[in-house]
Design a protein around this motif. Structure first.
Motif, PDB file in Angstrom:
ATOM      1  N   VAL A 216      36.570  46.210  53.989  1.00 57.31           N
ATOM      2  CA  VAL A 216      35.330  46.020  53.421  1.00 57.31           C
ATOM      3  C   VAL A 216      35.511  45.809  52.035  1.00 57.31           C
ATOM      4  O   VAL A 216      36.766  46.360  51.517  1.00 57.31           O
ATOM      5  N   THR A 217      34.725  45.531  51.061  1.00 55.91           N
ATOM      6  CA  THR A 217      35.050  45.148  49.700  1.00 55.91           C
ATOM      7  C   THR A 217      33.950  45.947  48.883  1.00 55.91           C
ATOM      8  O   THR A 217      32.700  46.153  49.264  1.00 55.91           O
ATOM      9  N   CYS A 218      34.054  46.240  47.601  1.00 57.77           N
ATOM     10  CA  CYS A 218      33.120  47.154  46.857  1.00 57.77           C
ATOM     11  C   CYS A 218      33.596  46.620  45.187  1.00 57.77           C
ATOM     12  O   CYS A 218      34.626  46.845  44.674  1.00 57.77           O
ATOM     13  N   CYS A 219      32.629  45.961  44.751  1.00 58.22           N
ATOM     14  CA  CYS A 219      32.780  45.379  43.269  1.00 58.22           C
ATOM     15  C   CYS A 219      32.151  46.777  42.239  1.00 58.22           C
ATOM     16  O   CYS A 219      31.161  46.907  42.257  1.00 58.22           O
ATOM     17  N   VAL A 220      32.972  47.201  41.619  1.00 57.39           N
ATOM     18  CA  VAL A 220      32.791  48.163  40.476  1.00 57.39           C
ATOM     19  C   VAL A 220      32.744  47.506  38.979  1.00 57.39           C
ATOM     20  O   VAL A 220      33.910  47.140  38.731  1.00 57.39           O
ATOM     21  N   LEU A 221      31.722  47.427  38.343  1.00 55.94           N
ATOM     22  CA  LEU A 221      31.703  47.003  37.162  1.00 55.94           C
ATOM     23  C   LEU A 221      31.936  47.762  36.175  1.00 55.94           C
ATOM     24  O   LEU A 221      31.513  49.142  36.024  1.00 55.94           O
ATOM     25  N   GLY A 222      32.397  47.337  34.983  1.00 52.27           N
ATOM     26  CA  GLY A 222      32.864  48.271  33.888  1.00 52.27           C
ATOM     27  C   GLY A 222      34.058  48.597  33.499  1.00 52.27           C
ATOM     28  O   GLY A 222      34.432  49.199  32.613  1.00 52.27           O
ATOM     29  N   LEU A 223      34.911  48.576  34.594  1.00 53.73           N
ATOM     30  CA  LEU A 223      36.499  48.831  34.507  1.00 53.73           C
ATOM     31  C   LEU A 223      37.356  47.777  34.259  1.00 53.73           C
ATOM     32  O   LEU A 223      37.092  46.701  35.003  1.00 53.73           O
ATOM     33  N   PRO A 224      38.465  47.786  33.805  1.00 48.00           N
ATOM     34  CA  PRO A 224      39.382  46.646  33.602  1.00 48.00           C
ATOM     35  C   PRO A 224      39.944  46.259  35.162  1.00 48.00           C
ATOM     36  O   PRO A 224      39.837  47.117  36.094  1.00 48.00           O
ATOM     37  N   GLU A 225      40.382  45.116  35.333  1.00 51.49           N
ATOM     38  CA  GLU A 225      40.711  44.621  36.961  1.00 51.49           C
ATOM     39  C   GLU A 225      42.179  45.263  37.150  1.00 51.49           C
ATOM     40  O   GLU A 225      42.216  45.374  38.294  1.00 51.49           O
TER      41      GLU A 225
ATOM     42  N   ALA B  68      35.418  44.107  34.112  1.00 55.33           N
ATOM     43  CA  ALA B  68      34.546  44.416  32.865  1.00 55.33           C
ATOM     44  C   ALA B  68      33.617  43.293  32.542  1.00 55.33           C
ATOM     45  O   ALA B  68      32.440  43.389  32.082  1.00 55.33           O
ATOM     46  N   LEU B  69      33.542  42.147  33.621  1.00 51.47           N
ATOM     47  CA  LEU B  69      32.644  40.948  33.253  1.00 51.47           C
ATOM     48  C   LEU B  69      31.971  40.931  34.727  1.00 51.47           C
ATOM     49  O   LEU B  69      32.482  40.625  35.643  1.00 51.47           O
ATOM     50  N   PRO B  70      30.670  40.969  34.451  1.00 48.23           N
ATOM     51  CA  PRO B  70      29.443  41.154  35.639  1.00 48.23           C
ATOM     52  C   PRO B  70      29.638  39.790  36.503  1.00 48.23           C
ATOM     53  O   PRO B  70      29.751  39.478  37.466  1.00 48.23           O
ATOM     54  N   SER B  71      29.978  38.575  35.674  1.00 43.40           N
ATOM     55  CA  SER B  71      29.951  37.289  36.179  1.00 43.40           C
ATOM     56  C   SER B  71      31.115  37.161  36.859  1.00 43.40           C
ATOM     57  O   SER B  71      30.955  35.683  37.567  1.00 43.40           O
ATOM     58  N   LYS B  72      32.075  37.732  36.860  1.00 46.04           N
ATOM     59  CA  LYS B  72      33.317  37.550  37.353  1.00 46.04           C
ATOM     60  C   LYS B  72      33.479  38.327  38.809  1.00 46.04           C
ATOM     61  O   LYS B  72      34.235  38.252  39.624  1.00 46.04           O
ATOM     62  N   ALA B  73      32.435  39.342  39.050  1.00 44.45           N
ATOM     63  CA  ALA B  73      32.623  39.964  40.274  1.00 44.45           C
ATOM     64  C   ALA B  73      32.506  39.252  41.643  1.00 44.45           C
ATOM     65  O   ALA B  73      33.451  39.394  42.675  1.00 44.45           O
ATOM     66  N   GLN B  74      31.716  38.415  41.722  1.00 40.51           N
ATOM     67  CA  GLN B  74      31.543  37.245  42.809  1.00 40.51           C
ATOM     68  C   GLN B  74      32.705  36.630  43.087  1.00 40.51           C
ATOM     69  O   GLN B  74      33.360  36.450  44.066  1.00 40.51           O
ATOM     70  N   LEU B  75      33.351  36.288  42.042  1.00 41.69           N
ATOM     71  CA  LEU B  75      34.819  35.333  42.070  1.00 41.69           C
ATOM     72  C   LEU B  75      35.898  36.202  42.570  1.00 41.69           C
ATOM     73  O   LEU B  75      36.489  35.780  43.445  1.00 41.69           O
ATOM     74  N   LEU B  76      35.989  37.390  42.126  1.00 42.42           N
ATOM     75  CA  LEU B  76      37.146  38.262  42.624  1.00 42.42           C
ATOM     76  C   LEU B  76      36.863  38.608  43.949  1.00 42.42           C
ATOM     77  O   LEU B  76      37.902  38.657  44.846  1.00 42.42           O
ATOM     78  N   GLU B  77      35.756  38.560  44.623  1.00 43.98           N
ATOM     79  CA  GLU B  77      35.469  39.043  45.976  1.00 43.98           C
ATOM     80  C   GLU B  77      35.642  37.983  46.672  1.00 43.98           C
ATOM     81  O   GLU B  77      36.396  38.111  47.807  1.00 43.98           O
ATOM     82  N   ASP B  78      35.432  36.865  46.369  1.00 44.97           N
ATOM     83  CA  ASP B  78      35.585  35.593  46.951  1.00 44.97           C
ATOM     84  C   ASP B  78      37.446  35.054  47.031  1.00 44.97           C
ATOM     85  O   ASP B  78      37.579  35.022  48.069  1.00 44.97           O
ATOM     86  N   GLN B  79      37.991  35.446  46.089  1.00 37.74           N
ATOM     87  CA  GLN B  79      39.421  35.389  46.117  1.00 37.74           C
ATOM     88  C   GLN B  79      40.067  36.467  46.979  1.00 37.74           C
ATOM     89  O   GLN B  79      40.967  35.838  47.553  1.00 37.74           O
TER      90      GLN B  79
END
Length: 707
Positions: free
Chosen positions: A318-327, A509-520
């Motif tokens: 499973v995946t979990c996106c955590v915002l506010g931390l560097p990649e 650290a970018l909320p708009s990038k969370a979905q992108l990272l999960e898709d990748q």
């Protein structure tokens, strides 16, 4: 009702299809360009880099747009990869078919010749398939690292933006030296019917496979591995968390007090090593997901004791996106990591070092929830299902009854598949009961197997045998042991002894990038899954498409009928040869445009014109070789098929091998052509409903006939 002939003005449907597909042109290849999608109503924006998210973001009101979206969604649902290829080929072949129509080629001839041409391509490229077993064996036998990867200080470089070989580097402080194995390839000699080449697999490791080109120019076959390099000098990585020599200790322990992060595979794990390098070949430059997937592959391979199944079990991930931390904080954690509110986090802290009794709910935890298939009593008319007298006493009755049930069975943790009533959530927090909603079914199954809990649909069905034991919860911590407190939502880790569940924690650290990272991440995971399922992969970097282009051009130059299709037989014979050449050249133009844009997007050509010239140059060399497939395999082994004189980074490593899925790629081709031919064969667009009045007053009303 409005009626329009779609064949008017150069077939409007194909023009719309080509225009829609052109929006995803920059998604082709590993160096994708991102797009911002801005909602005019909310002024919120999101970052996308895939055809699926693009289709979801566009306002597809036309019939053609909806068909395109359905094709891409079907490809995504089945394979999770190949959507960008599908989208691009739809646009390229739509334009090519319009050109055929302009030359007065009959529609039946276009449909039949293009279909048979693509089928011939799919058969032709089978000679490029590389068995997974040989790939993993050769990758694991020797990890080749070119000298360009070594810095002046003798340590491995760590700039992931300018050195793609860093995809094989799992920690920034790795320092290792590995010898490069020289592999000699056989040269081409005239038109000899027996040509032997070192297969592209030799570029991965120390074992070389032999490719035999059969007599005619249009066939070649792959045989098993047969030549082994004489020696391999490697130095074990002792400071890498992905090549740790600690053996099984970092995986076998399921103790609740062990920090919730995975180390990487030990150097002895042949299976995980092969899967890790295969993941690099399939990653297409996605470095963050590669590191996570290699940890997952190593963990699952360790659980299988290195002798079991080599498949990647997607149901345990499973995946979990955590915002506010560097990649760089992205990692893989055992158990289930999810985001909770600050109030729920207080309950989690209260549960520190305490075993929990867990309940699994297979549905919504609301008063009005009814399971699928629920039949209401016959001959009963419901006036008001949930009366709400003054003070909301009926709702309080349900809340009190459900809370009493949980308290009576001493339940501490409730995992719910669906939604949770907000008031009930607050009641549970006050009673120090942790309730997590929107939990995937696979997560429920994993906790059920680990704790002995049995899922129920309603709390009224709860019994002592339904409650599991042995779970625990804690706040998730980063790799350096620091707790994460980001305000609105906090990550929490829920686990149990022996649970195989893994969570890929994606930080940004970018909320708009969370979905992108999960898709990748999911794209790479499914690429590896389908590669193992197929048992074979294609050489990437445009190798397969180049062979298709060469094959179609050769067919276009051959006289005779393209096939025995009934639709073709209905076309007058004197015209057939002319139609065949025109249609096949149109099909080939789609492949050539694909390769040209691929070269431009990967910065191997400064313009599409230069890229087209490079493709033509490779086609001429392949034809001169006598066996295009043999030439392509040799070029792939040397470091890439579509190499050119223009290189933006001369010191960049050029022999990083790229692989593609077999079934996903060919199905993307078929879906793209099927969609184009479907739109081609439509002859009218009929619009019903209130939109007809809008068209009547629009500038395009002259194109419609109103009935």
């Amino acid at each position: 009702m409005a009626f329009r002939d779609v064949n008017a003005r150069r077939h409007i449907g194909l023009q719309q299809l080509s225009a829609l597909a052109s929006t995803g042109r920059t998604f082709l290849g590993p160096m994708k360009s991102h797009k911002f999608i801005v909602d005019e109503i909310t002024n919120q924006s999101t970052l996308i880099c895939s055809a699926v998210r693009l289709m979801e973001s566009l306002d597809l009101t036309s019939a053609v747009g909806q068909l395109l979206n359905e094709a891409i969604q079907a490809q995504n649902k089945e394979f999770k990869t190949g959507m960008s290829t599908l989208l691009f080929l739809v646009g390229a072949w739509s334009s090519a078919v319009v050109e055929c129509l302009q030359q007065s080629v009959p529609v039946p001839a276009i449909v039949s010749v293009m279909s048979e041409g693509l089928n011939s391509c799919c058969d032709r490229v089978q000679c490029l398939q590389m068995p997974i077993h040989d790939v993993k064996k050769e990758l694991c036998s020797s990890r080749v690292r070119p000298k360009a990867f070594e810095s002046k200080t003798g340590q491995a470089g760590c700039d992931g933006l300018t050195n793609p070989w860093n995809l094989l580097c799992f920690q920034r402080d790795i320092s290792a030296a590995e010898a490069v194995i020289p592999i000699n390839s056989c040269s081409h000699q005239g038109d000899d019917c027996h040509k032997f080449l070192v297969s592209p697999l030799a570029g991965f490791g120390s074992v070389a496979s032999v490719v035999k080109a059969v007599g005619d120019k249009s066939s070649s076959a792959l045989s098993g591995s047969g030549v082994t390099a004489s020696s391999c000098i490697t130095r074990k990585l002792t400071h890498s968390r992905h090549f740790s020599t600690l053996g099984k200790s970092c995986f076998a322990s399921q103790d609740r007090h062990v920090q919730g992060h995975l180390s990487g595979p030990s150097a002895d794990l042949c299976g995980s090593c092969g899967l890790g390098h295969l993941a690099v070949a399939l990653s297409h430059g996605n470095q963050t997901s590669v590191k996570l997937l290699q940890s997952i592959a190593a963990y699952q391979q360790e659980r299988a004791e290195c002798g079991g199944s080599s498949q990647v079990n997607i149901a345990e991930i499973v995946t979990c996106c955590v915002l506010g931390l560097p990649e760089s904080y992205s990692c893989v954690s055992p158990g289930f990591v999810t985001l909770v509110s600050p109030e729920q986090a207080t309950v989690v802290k209260h549960f520190a070092d305490k075993p929990l009794r867990v309940l699994l709910m297979d549905g919504d935890l609301t008063e009005g929830y009814r399971h699928l298939g629920f039949n209401r009593p016959p001959n009963v008319r419901t006036i008001l299902e949930r009366p709400t007298p003054q003070g909301g006493r009926a709702g309080d009755v349900w809340l009190n009854r459900m809370s009493d049930i949980l308290m009576s069975f001493e339940v501490n943790l409730v995992l719910v598949k669906g939604n949770v009533c907000k008031n009930f959530m607050e009641r549970c927090i006050a009673s120090r009961i942790l309730v997590i909603g929107c939990v995937a079914r696979d997560v429920l199954c994993a906790f059920g197997a680990a704790t002995g809990a049995q899922a129920v649909t309603y709390l009224s069905q709860l019994s002592a045998s339904s409650v599991g034991n042995g779970a625990w919860a804690e706040l998730w911590k980063t790799g350096d042991g620091r707790a994460v407190d980001l305000g609105e939502l906090l990550p929490a880790r829920i686990s149990a002894g022996g649970i195989p569940l893994l969570t890929a924690v994606l930080t940004t650290a970018l909320p708009s990038k969370a979905q992108l990272l999960e898709d990748q991440f999911w794209t790479l995971l499914y690429r590896l899954h389908h590669a193992l399922k197929d048992g074979k992969v294609f050489p990437g970097g445009g190798a397969v498409e180049l062979l298709c282009l060469s094959h179609i051009q050769a067919l276009a130059e051959q006289p005779g009928r393209p096939g025995n299709d009934r639709a073709v037989r209905e076309v007058p014979s004197p015209w057939l040869a002319e139609y065949k050449s025109i249609v096949l050249q149109a099909l080939a133009s789609g492949w050539k445009r694909y390769l040209s844009v691929l070269l431009c997007n990967t910065a191997k050509a400064s313009s599409e014109l230069e890229a087209g010239a490079s493709v033509d140059h490779h086609l001429q060399k392949a034809a001169a070789c006598g066996s295009p497939s043999a030439y392509i395999l040799e070029e792939f082994r040397r470091g890439g098929v579509l190499r050119s004189g223009y290189e933006p980074f001369p010191d960049q490593v050029t022999d990083l091998k790229v692989c593609d899925n077999v079934t996903a790629k060919t199905e993307a081709w078929r879906r793209a052509l099927d969609l184009v031919l479907l739109v081609l064969q439509t002859d009218a667009e009929i619009i019903t409903g209130p939109r007809g009045n809008q068209i009547l007053n629009s500038p395009v009303s002259s194109e419609f006939m109103f009935l």
